[in-house]
Design an enzyme around this catalytic site. Structure first.
Site, mmCIF file in Angstrom:
data_model
loop_
_atom_site.group_PDB
_atom_site.id
_atom_site.type_symbol
_atom_site.label_atom_id
_atom_site.label_comp_id
_atom_site.label_asym_id
_atom_site.label_seq_id
_atom_site.Cartn_x
_atom_site.Cartn_y
_atom_site.Cartn_z
ATOM 1 N N ASP A 1 -2.429 -18.573 2.166
ATOM 2 C CA ASP A 1 -3.417 -19.317 1.605
ATOM 3 C C ASP A 1 -3.943 -20.395 2.523
ATOM 4 O OD1 ASP A 1 -0.823 -20.106 1.442
ATOM 5 O OD2 ASP A 1 -0.850 -20.771 -0.533
ATOM 6 N N LYS B 1 4.025 -15.521 3.468
ATOM 7 C CA LYS B 1 4.147 -16.418 1.936
ATOM 8 C C LYS B 1 5.502 -16.520 1.729
ATOM 9 C CE LYS B 1 1.924 -18.307 -1.514
ATOM 10 N NZ LYS B 1 1.454 -19.334 -1.488
ATOM 11 N N TYR C 1 0.844 -1.270 0.052
ATOM 12 C CA TYR C 1 0.037 -0.062 0.043
ATOM 13 C C TYR C 1 0.788 1.236 0.064
ATOM 14 C CZ TYR C 1 -4.130 -2.983 1.096
ATOM 15 O OH TYR C 1 -4.873 -3.757 1.010
ATOM 16 N N ASP D 1 -5.414 -6.936 5.473
ATOM 17 C CA ASP D 1 -6.626 -6.403 5.126
ATOM 18 C C ASP D 1 -7.632 -7.460 4.545
ATOM 19 O OD1 ASP D 1 -8.348 -4.542 4.160
ATOM 20 O OD2 ASP D 1 -7.350 -3.637 2.517
ATOM 21 N N ASP E 1 -11.471 -9.073 6.551
ATOM 22 C CA ASP E 1 -12.763 -9.181 6.015
ATOM 23 C C ASP E 1 -13.341 -10.713 6.053
ATOM 24 O OD1 ASP E 1 -12.449 -6.532 5.257
ATOM 25 O OD2 ASP E 1 -13.531 -6.704 3.470
#
Ligand code: NAD
Length: 365
Positions: A219, A187, A141, A243, A247
């Site tokens: 994942d 990751k 970001y 982020d 959710d």
């Protein structure tokens, strides 16, 4: 207790949910004799329309001069086609960066009273109590270079040891006060930033021998979060992964409207619900204000050290839900009474007052 609080309602349902959160703060202040001064400013789409900037100078100066900031949400479909740096969301990223809060705490609690409205089976979701600690000022970001050059677009994922270490410490400290487990998400099988992330988290963990550390690839984490959310205590992630995973965690709680957040570690704490501006329900007095109200509970805890008052608000949310009151997003399949945003806020204020009265009566005995 005196505090200056900047209120940034923003776009969409932001003003609707922040109004209720401010009402709860006013109730707490009236009960205990605190003096909270509120100053409201524009951010996001409303600020672009009124001043041409998603974060006007007056808004930033007020936020920096205050003791804490409450933000509603930013974003509006009318800006969907403009470049990222001219969108309402740019105002939020600039604000986060200016306030310096690098650790974004996002609790996700699956209350039994509304477990039935989650698409995840009740016996799987119920009892989940996760604290997501998301790195907020690094990664994709903010990384440079970035941009679109004809038919090639670039974003940069960059992390330094210092950025990883400081947010990792927040996660380990939080785990110490909870159930003593940190799950670090990366990751590392593909990304160099994740390899540095993992090495650094392992090094930091040596200062916290009482906390159990595990690592999950992002994942696999996404899968475990839905399949067995109760296995998690503190979930430590970089910016983008956090982020997305928060959710997903909202699904376990029943609604995105339930999730609160605190961005700490900087000069001024920033408190905001996790959800966006929800253009599909704006103006209907139907938004769930729990995320915004739980965010001011976090403000009382982290910016003002008012732990008891913070817990009272959290208990009030639980009590009102257990009494059967719901905004439409958490009503399906849970029975109870559907109420508006403002009615829900009023019920929380009443519950906060009752909880404080009960404690007062208990101490008087
Ligand atoms: P969103 O969070 O606004 O909405 C997603 C879904 O959840 C919608 O169906 C919405 O009605 C529902 N929802 C969200 N909050 C709710 C609440 N409090 N009560 C009841 N239902 C609620 O996400 P989106 O639709 O992807 O984005 C809409 C806009 O918000 C976009 O412009 C996006 O960029 C912006 N956004 C802002 C933030 C922020 O301000 N922190 C975060 C996410 C998205």
């Amino acid at each position: 207790m005196r505090a200056r609080i900047t209120i940034l309602p923003g776009d969409g349902i932001g003003p609707e949910v922040t109004a209720e959160a401010v009402r709860v703060l006013q109730t707490v202040a009236a009960i205990h004799g605190y003096r909270f001064e509120f100053e409201e400013h524009a951010i996001g789409g409303v600020a672009i329309k009124s001043s041409g900037s998603p974060l006007p100078r007056t808004t930033l100066d007020a936020a920096l001069a205050s003791d804490a900031v409450l933000l509603g949400a930013v974003g509006s479909p009318e800006f969907d086609r403009v470049p990222p740096n001219q969108r309402p969301e740019a105002g939020l990223l600039l604000l986060r960066s200016a306030l310096g809060g690098y650790a974004n705490l996002r609790p996700a609690i699956a209350y039994s009273s509304i477990a039935a409205c989650s698409p995840v089976r009740t016996e799987v979701a119920c009892g989940a109590d996760i604290l997501i600690v998301r790195e907020l000022l690094g990664g994709l970001y903010f990384g440079e270079p970035r941009g679109i050059d004809s038919d090639v677009a670039t974003n940069t994922m960059r992390y330094s040891v210092e950025e990883i270490e400081r947010v990792a410490r927040v996660a380990f400290e939080a785990a110490r006060k909870r159930r003593g487990k940190v799950t670090s998400v990366d990751k590392a099988n593909v990304l160099e930033t994740s390899q540095l992330w993992r090495q650094t988290v392992i090094r930091v963990s040596q200062d916290y021998p009482d906390v159990t550390l595990e690592h999950l690839y992002v994942d696999a984490c996404a899968m475990h979060l839905i399949a067995n959310p109760r296995r998690f205590d503190v979930l430590l992630t970089e910016n983008l992964f956090g982020d997305i995973l928060s959710d997903e965690a909202a699904v376990i709680t029943g609604s995105l409207g339930m999730l609160a957040s605190a961005s700490i570690g900087g000069e001024v704490g920033l408190y905001e619900p996790v959800h966006g501006s929800a253009p599909d329900i704006v103006g209907q007095n139907a938004a769930n204000p729990c995320g915004a109200i739980a965010s001011v509970a976090m403000m009382l805890r982290y910016s003002f050290g008012l732990e008891q008052d913070a817990s009272d608000i959290e208990l009030a949310i639980q009590d009102v839900l257990e009494a059967g009151y719901r905004t439409p997003d958490i009503a399906e399949g849970t029975g109870g009474y559907v109420v508006t945003t403002s009615e829900f806020g009023e019920l929380i204020c009443q519950a906060v007052t009752e909880i404080a009265d009960m404690r007062h009566a208990y101490h008087a005995v």
